[in-house]
Design a protein around this motif. Structure first.
Motif, PDB file in Angstrom:
ATOM      1  N   ARG A  13       0.845  -1.186   0.000  1.00  0.00           N
ATOM      2  CA  ARG A  13       0.000   0.000   0.000  1.00  0.00           C
ATOM      3  C   ARG A  13       0.884   1.240   0.000  1.00  0.00           C
ATOM      4  O   ARG A  13       1.966   1.241   0.582  1.00  0.00           O
ATOM      5  CB  ARG A  13      -0.897   0.017   1.238  1.00  0.00           C
ATOM      6  N   HIS A  14       0.390   2.303  -0.620  1.00  0.00           N
ATOM      7  CA  HIS A  14       1.142   3.550  -0.697  1.00  0.00           C
ATOM      8  C   HIS A  14       0.341   4.669  -0.051  1.00  0.00           C
ATOM      9  O   HIS A  14      -0.881   4.746  -0.203  1.00  0.00           O
ATOM     10  CB  HIS A  14       1.451   3.894  -2.155  1.00  0.00           C
ATOM     11  N   ALA A  15       1.044   5.527   0.684  1.00  0.00           N
ATOM     12  CA  ALA A  15       0.430   6.648   1.391  1.00  0.00           C
ATOM     13  C   ALA A  15       0.095   7.749   0.396  1.00  0.00           C
ATOM     14  O   ALA A  15       0.901   8.619   0.105  1.00  0.00           O
ATOM     15  CB  ALA A  15       1.375   7.171   2.474  1.00  0.00           C
ATOM     16  N   VAL A  16      -1.095   7.677  -0.147  1.00  0.00           N
ATOM     17  CA  VAL A  16      -1.550   8.677  -1.108  1.00  0.00           C
ATOM     18  C   VAL A  16      -3.070   8.758  -1.009  1.00  0.00           C
ATOM     19  O   VAL A  16      -3.746   7.767  -0.752  1.00  0.00           O
ATOM     20  CB  VAL A  16      -1.104   8.325  -2.553  1.00  0.00           C
ATOM     21  N   THR A  17      -3.589   9.971  -1.150  1.00  0.00           N
ATOM     22  CA  THR A  17      -5.030  10.182  -1.196  1.00  0.00           C
ATOM     23  C   THR A  17      -5.411  10.379  -2.652  1.00  0.00           C
ATOM     24  O   THR A  17      -4.741  11.129  -3.371  1.00  0.00           O
ATOM     25  CB  THR A  17      -5.420  11.421  -0.366  1.00  0.00           C
ATOM     26  N   VAL A  36      -7.741   6.256   0.197  1.00  0.00           N
ATOM     27  CA  VAL A  36      -6.430   6.415   0.843  1.00  0.00           C
ATOM     28  C   VAL A  36      -5.739   5.059   0.831  1.00  0.00           C
ATOM     29  O   VAL A  36      -6.366   4.026   0.599  1.00  0.00           O
ATOM     30  CB  VAL A  36      -6.558   6.960   2.286  1.00  0.00           C
ATOM     31  N   ASP A  37      -4.445   5.064   1.111  1.00  0.00           N
ATOM     32  CA  ASP A  37      -3.670   3.819   1.176  1.00  0.00           C
ATOM     33  C   ASP A  37      -3.920   2.951  -0.061  1.00  0.00           C
ATOM     34  O   ASP A  37      -4.430   1.836   0.018  1.00  0.00           O
ATOM     35  CB  ASP A  37      -3.989   3.036   2.449  1.00  0.00           C
ATOM     36  N   LEU A  38      -3.520   3.456  -1.191  1.00  0.00           N
ATOM     37  CA  LEU A  38      -3.783   2.834  -2.485  1.00  0.00           C
ATOM     38  C   LEU A  38      -2.721   1.803  -2.848  1.00  0.00           C
ATOM     39  O   LEU A  38      -1.541   1.989  -2.560  1.00  0.00           O
ATOM     40  CB  LEU A  38      -3.806   3.945  -3.543  1.00  0.00           C
ATOM     41  N   SER A  39      -3.142   0.714  -3.467  1.00  0.00           N
ATOM     42  CA  SER A  39      -2.229  -0.266  -4.050  1.00  0.00           C
ATOM     43  C   SER A  39      -2.777  -0.648  -5.421  1.00  0.00           C
ATOM     44  O   SER A  39      -3.852  -0.184  -5.807  1.00  0.00           O
ATOM     45  CB  SER A  39      -2.103  -1.519  -3.161  1.00  0.00           C
ATOM     46  N   THR A  40      -2.068  -1.499  -6.121  1.00  0.00           N
ATOM     47  CA  THR A  40      -2.562  -1.954  -7.422  1.00  0.00           C
ATOM     48  C   THR A  40      -3.693  -2.960  -7.259  1.00  0.00           C
ATOM     49  O   THR A  40      -4.350  -3.314  -8.227  1.00  0.00           O
ATOM     50  CB  THR A  40      -1.440  -2.580  -8.261  1.00  0.00           C
ATOM     51  N   CYS A  41      -3.926  -3.410  -6.034  1.00  0.00           N
ATOM     52  CA  CYS A  41      -4.972  -4.402  -5.768  1.00  0.00           C
ATOM     53  C   CYS A  41      -6.179  -3.820  -5.041  1.00  0.00           C
ATOM     54  O   CYS A  41      -7.196  -4.495  -4.908  1.00  0.00           O
ATOM     55  CB  CYS A  41      -4.402  -5.548  -4.936  1.00  0.00           C
ATOM     56  N   ARG A  62      -8.700   8.450 -10.203  1.00  0.00           N
ATOM     57  CA  ARG A  62      -7.678   9.309 -10.808  1.00  0.00           C
ATOM     58  C   ARG A  62      -6.311   8.764 -10.430  1.00  0.00           C
ATOM     59  O   ARG A  62      -6.019   8.541  -9.253  1.00  0.00           O
ATOM     60  CB  ARG A  62      -7.820  10.733 -10.306  1.00  0.00           C
ATOM     61  N   ILE A  63      -5.468   8.545 -11.423  1.00  0.00           N
ATOM     62  CA  ILE A  63      -4.105   8.069 -11.174  1.00  0.00           C
ATOM     63  C   ILE A  63      -3.371   9.153 -10.385  1.00  0.00           C
ATOM     64  O   ILE A  63      -3.362  10.322 -10.783  1.00  0.00           O
ATOM     65  CB  ILE A  63      -3.356   7.789 -12.506  1.00  0.00           C
ATOM     66  N   GLU A 106       3.183   2.135 -11.871  1.00  0.00           N
ATOM     67  CA  GLU A 106       4.249   3.096 -12.181  1.00  0.00           C
ATOM     68  C   GLU A 106       4.066   4.391 -11.390  1.00  0.00           C
ATOM     69  O   GLU A 106       5.016   4.926 -10.822  1.00  0.00           O
ATOM     70  CB  GLU A 106       4.235   3.392 -13.686  1.00  0.00           C
ATOM     71  N   ALA A 107       2.837   4.890 -11.305  1.00  0.00           N
ATOM     72  CA  ALA A 107       2.567   6.141 -10.591  1.00  0.00           C
ATOM     73  C   ALA A 107       2.788   5.986  -9.088  1.00  0.00           C
ATOM     74  O   ALA A 107       3.262   6.913  -8.430  1.00  0.00           O
ATOM     75  CB  ALA A 107       1.135   6.605 -10.864  1.00  0.00           C
ATOM     76  N   LEU A 108       2.454   4.829  -8.530  1.00  0.00           N
ATOM     77  CA  LEU A 108       2.574   4.621  -7.087  1.00  0.00           C
ATOM     78  C   LEU A 108       4.021   4.577  -6.605  1.00  0.00           C
ATOM     79  O   LEU A 108       4.278   4.790  -5.416  1.00  0.00           O
ATOM     80  CB  LEU A 108       1.844   3.346  -6.670  1.00  0.00           C
ATOM     81  N   CYS A 109       4.955   4.312  -7.504  1.00  0.00           N
ATOM     82  CA  CYS A 109       6.378   4.270  -7.117  1.00  0.00           C
ATOM     83  C   CYS A 109       6.846   5.584  -6.507  1.00  0.00           C
ATOM     84  O   CYS A 109       7.810   5.609  -5.740  1.00  0.00           O
ATOM     85  CB  CYS A 109       7.242   3.922  -8.325  1.00  0.00           C
ATOM     86  N   ALA A 110       6.177   6.685  -6.809  1.00  0.00           N
ATOM     87  CA  ALA A 110       6.571   7.997  -6.312  1.00  0.00           C
ATOM     88  C   ALA A 110       6.093   8.260  -4.879  1.00  0.00           C
ATOM     89  O   ALA A 110       6.448   9.275  -4.290  1.00  0.00           O
ATOM     90  CB  ALA A 110       6.011   9.087  -7.233  1.00  0.00           C
ATOM     91  N   TYR A 111       5.310   7.351  -4.315  1.00  0.00           N
ATOM     92  CA  TYR A 111       4.732   7.560  -2.992  1.00  0.00           C
ATOM     93  C   TYR A 111       5.252   6.532  -2.001  1.00  0.00           C
ATOM     94  O   TYR A 111       5.481   5.385  -2.354  1.00  0.00           O
ATOM     95  CB  TYR A 111       3.195   7.486  -3.070  1.00  0.00           C
ATOM     96  N   PRO A 112       5.423   6.944  -0.732  1.00  0.00           N
ATOM     97  CA  PRO A 112       5.954   6.012   0.281  1.00  0.00           C
ATOM     98  C   PRO A 112       4.963   4.882   0.568  1.00  0.00           C
ATOM     99  O   PRO A 112       3.752   5.054   0.434  1.00  0.00           O
ATOM    100  CB  PRO A 112       6.149   6.891   1.516  1.00  0.00           C
ATOM    101  N   THR A 113       5.498   3.745   0.956  1.00  0.00           N
ATOM    102  CA  THR A 113       4.634   2.632   1.330  1.00  0.00           C
ATOM    103  C   THR A 113       4.147   2.826   2.761  1.00  0.00           C
ATOM    104  O   THR A 113       4.747   3.555   3.543  1.00  0.00           O
ATOM    105  CB  THR A 113       5.359   1.272   1.198  1.00  0.00           C
ATOM    106  N   VAL A 114       3.056   2.155   3.081  1.00  0.00           N
ATOM    107  CA  VAL A 114       2.439   2.226   4.401  1.00  0.00           C
ATOM    108  C   VAL A 114       2.729   0.919   5.123  1.00  0.00           C
ATOM    109  O   VAL A 114       2.550  -0.158   4.550  1.00  0.00           O
ATOM    110  CB  VAL A 114       0.909   2.417   4.273  1.00  0.00           C
ATOM    111  N   ALA A 115       3.177   1.016   6.365  1.00  0.00           N
ATOM    112  CA  ALA A 115       3.425  -0.190   7.155  1.00  0.00           C
ATOM    113  C   ALA A 115       2.105  -0.890   7.437  1.00  0.00           C
ATOM    114  O   ALA A 115       1.098  -0.251   7.726  1.00  0.00           O
ATOM    115  CB  ALA A 115       4.114   0.168   8.465  1.00  0.00           C
ATOM    116  N   SER A 116       2.114  -2.187   7.339  1.00  0.00           N
ATOM    117  CA  SER A 116       0.912  -2.971   7.577  1.00  0.00           C
ATOM    118  C   SER A 116       0.582  -3.010   9.064  1.00  0.00           C
ATOM    119  O   SER A 116       1.462  -3.128   9.914  1.00  0.00           O
ATOM    120  CB  SER A 116       1.099  -4.403   7.066  1.00  0.00           C
ATOM    121  N   SER A 117      -0.703  -2.920   9.370  1.00  0.00           N
ATOM    122  CA  SER A 117      -1.138  -3.046  10.760  1.00  0.00           C
ATOM    123  C   SER A 117      -1.428  -4.514  11.090  1.00  0.00           C
ATOM    124  O   SER A 117      -1.734  -4.844  12.228  1.00  0.00           O
ATOM    125  CB  SER A 117      -2.382  -2.199  11.007  1.00  0.00           C
TER     126      SER A 117
END
Length: 134
Positions: A13-17, A36-41, A62-63, A106-117
């Motif tokens: 998951r990536h920290a992006v709204t 929020v917390d977007l991934s390819t899945c 929206r990408i 490809e777009a998500l690579c620019a955003y930090p990942t979110v630690a799993s809870s």
């Protein structure tokens, strides 16, 4: 089909709204317009509307960082607790490899990942090996 345990994720998951529209397929009720917390899945949707696990949904998303939008089908995968004064709805995407999924990845690579809870997976084979060494 790959079998995942409850504490495993198929993609980070990536920290992006993100701006989106998620509607329930059977009655076209708008469930939410911000993810929020977007991934390819999938993503966590901020929602004020009741939803049920298993609901089929239509997604326009929206990408992140682009003017491009993608359409996808999905399902309500889980109902999370309170989220920013509303509640969170876990949405799983049905995106095919390549195409829209590739653009999103490809777009998500620019955003930090979110630690799993979620708790880390128990490695039973390593536990058995450790016990057998005793």
């Amino acid at each position: 089909m790959e079998m995942l345990l409850a504490n495993e994720r198929r993609a980070p998951r990536h920290a992006v709204t993100v701006e989106c529209q998620v509607v329930r397929e059977d009655d076209f009720t708008l469930l939410g317009a911000r993810g929020v917390d977007l991934s390819t899945c999938g993503m966590l949707l901020v929602s004020d509307v009741p939803a049920a696990v298993g609901d089929d949904v239509l997604i326009t998303l929206r990408i992140p960082g682009r003017e491009q939008w993608i359409d996808a089908r999905g399902k309500v995968a889980r109902i999370a607790g309170e989220l920013e004064g509303s509640h969170g709805v876990g949405i799983s995407f049905e995106l095919q490899p390549g195409g829209a999924r590739g653009v999103l990845e490809e777009a998500l690579c620019a955003y930090p990942t979110v630690a799993s809870s979620r708790e880390p997976r128990v490695d039973y084979a390593a536990t058995v090996d450790m016990i057998s060494l005793l």
